[in-house]
Design a protein around this motif. Structure first.
Motif, PDB file in Angstrom:
ATOM      1  N   LYS A 132       0.836  -1.198   0.000  1.00  9.99           N
ATOM      2  CA  LYS A 132       0.000   0.000   0.000  1.00  9.99           C
ATOM      3  C   LYS A 132       0.873   1.252   0.000  1.00  9.99           C
ATOM      4  N   LYS A 147       2.332   1.760  -3.472  1.00  9.94           N
ATOM      5  CA  LYS A 147       1.307   2.287  -4.361  1.00  9.94           C
ATOM      6  C   LYS A 147       1.097   3.775  -4.101  1.00  9.94           C
ATOM      7  N   ALA A 148       1.050   4.155  -2.839  1.00 11.27           N
ATOM      8  CA  ALA A 148       0.869   5.564  -2.478  1.00 11.27           C
ATOM      9  C   ALA A 148       2.050   6.398  -2.974  1.00 11.27           C
ATOM     10  N   ARG A 199       3.968   5.713  -5.605  1.00  9.09           N
ATOM     11  CA  ARG A 199       3.830   5.845  -7.064  1.00  9.09           C
ATOM     12  C   ARG A 199       2.794   6.920  -7.405  1.00  9.09           C
ATOM     13  N   GLN A 200       1.697   6.922  -6.685  1.00  9.12           N
ATOM     14  CA  GLN A 200       0.655   7.919  -6.937  1.00  9.12           C
ATOM     15  C   GLN A 200       1.163   9.321  -6.625  1.00  9.12           C
ATOM     16  N   ALA A 201       1.937   9.453  -5.546  1.00  6.00           N
ATOM     17  CA  ALA A 201       2.484  10.756  -5.186  1.00  6.00           C
ATOM     18  C   ALA A 201       3.431  11.256  -6.260  1.00  6.00           C
ATOM     19  N   GLN A 229       3.384  10.409  -9.431  1.00 10.22           N
ATOM     20  CA  GLN A 229       2.559  10.719 -10.586  1.00 10.22           C
ATOM     21  C   GLN A 229       1.859  12.069 -10.403  1.00 10.22           C
ATOM     22  N   LEU A 230       1.309  12.307  -9.228  1.00 16.16           N
ATOM     23  CA  LEU A 230       0.642  13.585  -8.960  1.00 16.16           C
ATOM     24  C   LEU A 230       1.631  14.749  -9.016  1.00 16.16           C
ATOM     25  N   GLU A 278       2.251  15.491 -12.662  1.00 14.63           N
ATOM     26  CA  GLU A 278       1.080  16.175 -13.222  1.00 14.63           C
ATOM     27  C   GLU A 278       1.023  17.627 -12.754  1.00 14.63           C
TER      28      GLU A 278
END
Length: 184
Positions: A122, A125-126, A128-130, A132-133, A136
Motif C-alpha cells: 500500500k 502504491k501511495a 507511485r501515486q504521489a 505521478q501527482l 502532473e
C-alpha cells in the motif's frame, strides 16, 4: 442439556475448541474442574473463571442441572483417558498447552507478516501515486505559466494599441478619420 454455543461468551471458534476437548454442554462446563478447563488451549485462568461462573449460573436455571454431576464424571473420565493417551504418546498436558500456544503465536506472527506485507504494498502504491501527482502538478504549473505569458503578451499589445489610440485622439488625428469616413 444445553448446547455450549448458547453460553454467553462462547462463539463458534471457542465452541469448536471446547467440543474437541469433550465439553459440548453448559452443564458439563459447569461441573468441570478448574485445572482441566484451564488446560484447554486458548483458555486462561480469567477466561476459565468467567466461563465457569456463567455456566454455573445458566446450568442452575436449566432443568438439566440435576444431571451436572453425571456430566462431570463423564468429562473427568474423558480427561483422564486423554491424559493417559498423552502420557503414552510422550506428551504431557503442559507440553500440549505449550505446543498449542506456540502454534497460536506462530499463526499470529504469520498474520502480522501478511499485514506488514500489505502495508508495504500500500505504501509503494501511495508513493507511485504521489510521484505521478507531482509530475502532473509540475506539468500543469508549466502550462499555467505559458498561458499566463500569452495572456500577459496579449494584454500588453492591447494596452499599446489603446495608448496609440489615445495618443492619436490627443493629437487630433481621430477627427480627420471621422471626416474622411463622412465624405465617402
Amino acid at each position: 442439556m444445553t448446547a455450549i454455543q448458547k453460553l454467553r461468551g462462547v462463539g463458534p471458534a471457542l465452541a469448536k475448541v471446547l467440543a474437541a476437548n469433550g465439553v459440548e454442554t453448559i452443564e458439563t462446563l459447569a461441573a468441570m474442574e478448574d485445572a482441566r478447563l484451564r488446560s484447554i488451549p486458548g483458555i486462561g485462568a480469567n477466561r476459565a473463571a468467567s466461563l465457569k461462573t456463567a455456566a454455573k449460573a445458566q446450568a442452575g436455571s436449566s432443568p438439566a442441572a440435576a444431571n451436572a454431576d453425571l456430566a462431570a464424571q463423564s468429562v473427568n473420565s474423558k480427561a483422564a483417558g486423554q491424559e493417559e493417551r498423552d502420557a503414552q504418546a510422550g506428551t504431557s498436558p503442559v507440553q500440549a498447552e505449550m505446543d498449542a500456544k506456540l502454534a497460536e503465536a506462530e499463526a499470529a506472527r504469520q498474520a502480522a507478516e501478511e499485514k506488514a506485507a500489505k502495508a508495504q504494498a500500500k505504501a509503494r502504491k501511495a508513493k507511485r501515486q504521489a510521484v505521478q501527482l507531482a509530475a502532473e502538478f509540475a506539468e500543469a504549473k508549466v502550462k499555467a505559466k505559458q498561458k499566463a505569458r500569452k495572456v500577459k503578451a496579449k494584454a500588453k499589445k492591447a494596452i499599446e494599441k489603446e495608448k496609440a489610440k489615445a495618443k492619436a485622439i490627443l493629437e487630433g488625428r481621430a477627427p480627420e478619420k471621422k471626416k474622411k469616413k463622412a465624405k465617402k
